[in-house]
Motif scaffolding. Structure first.
Motif, short mmCIF file in Angstrom:
data_model
loop_
_atom_site.label_atom_id
_atom_site.label_comp_id
_atom_site.label_asym_id
_atom_site.label_seq_id
_atom_site.Cartn_x
_atom_site.Cartn_y
_atom_site.Cartn_z
N THR A 1 0.83 -1.20 0.00
CA THR A 1 0.00 0.00 0.00
C THR A 1 0.87 1.26 0.00
O THR A 1 0.56 2.24 -0.69
N SER A 2 1.95 1.24 0.77
CA SER A 2 2.87 2.38 0.78
C SER A 2 3.48 2.61 -0.60
O SER A 2 3.63 3.75 -1.05
N LEU A 3 3.83 1.51 -1.28
CA LEU A 3 4.36 1.62 -2.64
C LEU A 3 3.32 2.20 -3.59
O LEU A 3 3.64 3.05 -4.43
N GLN A 4 2.08 1.73 -3.45
CA GLN A 4 1.02 2.23 -4.31
C GLN A 4 0.79 3.73 -4.13
O GLN A 4 0.65 4.48 -5.10
N LEU A 5 0.76 4.15 -2.87
CA LEU A 5 0.53 5.57 -2.60
C LEU A 5 1.72 6.43 -3.02
O LEU A 5 1.56 7.54 -3.54
N ALA A 6 2.93 5.90 -2.79
CA ALA A 6 4.13 6.65 -3.19
C ALA A 6 4.22 6.79 -4.70
O ALA A 6 4.65 7.83 -5.22
N TRP A 7 3.82 5.75 -5.40
CA TRP A 7 3.84 5.79 -6.86
C TRP A 7 2.83 6.81 -7.38
O TRP A 7 3.10 7.55 -8.32
N ALA A 8 1.67 6.84 -6.73
CA ALA A 8 0.63 7.77 -7.16
C ALA A 8 0.93 9.21 -6.76
O ALA A 8 0.56 10.15 -7.48
N PHE A 9 1.60 9.38 -5.62
CA PHE A 9 1.85 10.73 -5.09
C PHE A 9 3.31 10.89 -4.68
O PHE A 9 3.63 10.92 -3.49
N PRO A 10 4.24 10.96 -5.63
CA PRO A 10 5.65 11.14 -5.29
C PRO A 10 5.89 12.47 -4.62
O PRO A 10 5.20 13.46 -4.89
N ASP A 11 6.87 12.50 -3.75
CA ASP A 11 7.21 13.72 -3.04
C ASP A 11 7.80 14.74 -4.03
O ASP A 11 8.63 14.40 -4.88
N PRO A 12 7.37 16.00 -3.94
CA PRO A 12 7.87 17.01 -4.88
C PRO A 12 9.38 17.16 -4.86
O PRO A 12 10.00 17.47 -5.88
N ALA A 13 9.98 16.94 -3.69
CA ALA A 13 11.42 17.12 -3.59
C ALA A 13 12.18 15.81 -3.72
O ALA A 13 13.13 15.69 -4.48
N GLY A 14 11.75 14.81 -2.94
CA GLY A 14 12.49 13.54 -2.90
C GLY A 14 11.98 12.47 -3.82
O GLY A 14 12.57 11.39 -3.90
N GLY A 15 10.89 12.71 -4.52
CA GLY A 15 10.37 11.74 -5.47
C GLY A 15 9.75 10.52 -4.80
O GLY A 15 9.29 10.57 -3.65
N PHE A 16 9.77 9.41 -5.52
CA PHE A 16 9.12 8.17 -5.08
C PHE A 16 9.71 7.67 -3.76
O PHE A 16 8.98 7.30 -2.84
N ALA A 17 11.03 7.64 -3.64
CA ALA A 17 11.68 7.09 -2.46
C ALA A 17 11.30 7.85 -1.19
O ALA A 17 10.99 7.25 -0.16
N ALA A 18 11.32 9.17 -1.26
CA ALA A 18 10.98 9.98 -0.09
C ALA A 18 9.51 9.80 0.27
O ALA A 18 9.15 9.71 1.46
N SER A 19 8.65 9.71 -0.72
CA SER A 19 7.23 9.52 -0.47
C SER A 19 6.98 8.16 0.16
O SER A 19 6.20 8.03 1.11
N PHE A 20 7.65 7.12 -0.35
CA PHE A 20 7.49 5.78 0.22
C PHE A 20 7.94 5.75 1.67
O PHE A 20 7.28 5.15 2.53
N ALA A 21 9.04 6.39 1.97
CA ALA A 21 9.55 6.41 3.35
C ALA A 21 8.54 7.09 4.28
O ALA A 21 8.34 6.63 5.42
N LYS A 22 7.89 8.14 3.80
CA LYS A 22 6.91 8.83 4.64
C LYS A 22 5.68 7.96 4.88
O LYS A 22 5.24 7.80 6.03
N PHE A 23 5.13 7.37 3.82
CA PHE A 23 3.95 6.53 3.97
C PHE A 23 4.25 5.31 4.84
O PHE A 23 3.49 4.99 5.76
N ALA A 24 5.35 4.62 4.56
CA ALA A 24 5.69 3.42 5.31
C ALA A 24 5.98 3.74 6.76
O ALA A 24 5.62 2.98 7.67
N GLY A 25 6.65 4.87 7.01
CA GLY A 25 6.97 5.26 8.39
C GLY A 25 5.73 5.54 9.22
O GLY A 25 5.64 5.15 10.39
N ILE A 26 4.76 6.20 8.60
CA ILE A 26 3.52 6.50 9.33
C ILE A 26 2.73 5.22 9.57
O ILE A 26 2.20 4.99 10.67
N PHE A 27 2.65 4.36 8.56
CA PHE A 27 1.94 3.09 8.72
C PHE A 27 2.57 2.25 9.84
O PHE A 27 1.86 1.57 10.59
N ALA A 28 3.90 2.28 9.93
CA ALA A 28 4.60 1.41 10.88
C ALA A 28 4.18 1.67 12.32
O ALA A 28 4.17 0.75 13.15
N LEU A 29 3.83 2.90 12.65
CA LEU A 29 3.47 3.24 14.02
C LEU A 29 2.29 2.41 14.53
O LEU A 29 2.26 1.99 15.69
N THR A 30 1.32 2.18 13.67
CA THR A 30 0.15 1.39 14.07
C THR A 30 0.22 -0.05 13.56
O THR A 30 -0.27 -0.96 14.21
#
Length: 224
Positions: free
Chosen positions: A156-185
């Motif tokens: 799911t993090s990959l799907q969201l990162a692919w759809a909404f890449p970070d303006p500065a860091g691109g796909f990798a930065a977006s994936f790290a943000k989505f996966a990091g937030i998901f990991a908490l719960t």
């Protein structure tokens, strides 16, 4: 995990639907074959479907456009194989989208791919590897359910990162943000799902041993 209705761009929604379609067809054929050979297993499939429906309906708010929850798909993958869980997951996700406003019809393909394809296949593979390594049945079931759950959220993090890449860091930065937030719960939820799946398998081995012995993966796991 359920990406909400209308959240994905159209091309992504269509793409994930097309990617999931062959797995649905494969899963339907797998279930038909199993029920022709063992029609008495329909009740056990109902248990696996209900388990997935109830657990995946227990959602917690997470990143924008999605949520965290157990998946329950690992149990069915171990009982009937990962392909069989694809049509089961489709029914579960469809009912949740229509009755609970959980997920959506436009994101059904993406949610199906993460929860009913990636998750079950990872769970099945982890279980078989764990048993080949000599780990106990309980440990193998726990690892399978837990890692299958986490694989769903990575997808799911990959799907969201692919759809909404970070303006500065691109796909990798977006994936790290989505996966990091998901990991908490999701990490505590995955551990809880693993433990609960062990409890359910132990109960089935105690009260439905004959049915379990008829399933390929558990034919040698349950004592006569």
């Amino acid at each position: 995990m359920h990406i909400m209705e209308g959240f994905l761009p159209v091309e992504h929604a269509v793409g994930w639907t097309l990617a999931a379609a062959p797995f649905v067809a494969w899963g339907v054929r797998s279930l038909r074959r199993q029920f022709v050979e063992q029609p008495e297993q329909r009740m056990l499939l109902g248990v696996a479907a209900a388990f997935s429906f109830v657990l995946s309906a227990l959602k917690l708010p997470s990143v924008t456009g999605s949520c965290s929850h157990p998946t329950g798909a690992g149990l069915g993958a171990l009982l009937f194989g990962p392909a069989a869980m694809v049509p089961v997951g489709l029914v579960v996700l469809l009912f949740q989208a229509l009755l609970l406003a959980h997920g959506g019809l436009t994101t059904l393909g993406a949610n199906l791919f993460s929860m009913a394809i990636v998750g079950p296949f990872v769970a099945y593979g982890v279980f078989r590897l764990a048993r080949r390594l000599g780990l106990s049945l309980a440990v193998a079931v726990f690892a399978a359910a837990c890692l299958g759950d986490l694989a769903t959220y990575v997808t799911t993090s990959l799907q969201l990162a692919w759809a909404f890449p970070d303006p500065a860091g691109g796909f990798a930065a977006s994936f790290a943000k989505f996966a990091g937030i998901f990991a908490l719960t999701q990490i505590p939820l995955a551990i809880s799902e693993g433990l609960l799946t062990v409890v359910v398998v132990n109960a089935l081995a105690r009260f439905n041993a004959d049915e379990l012995r008829q399933l390929k993966l558990f034919a040698r796991e349950v004592k006569a």
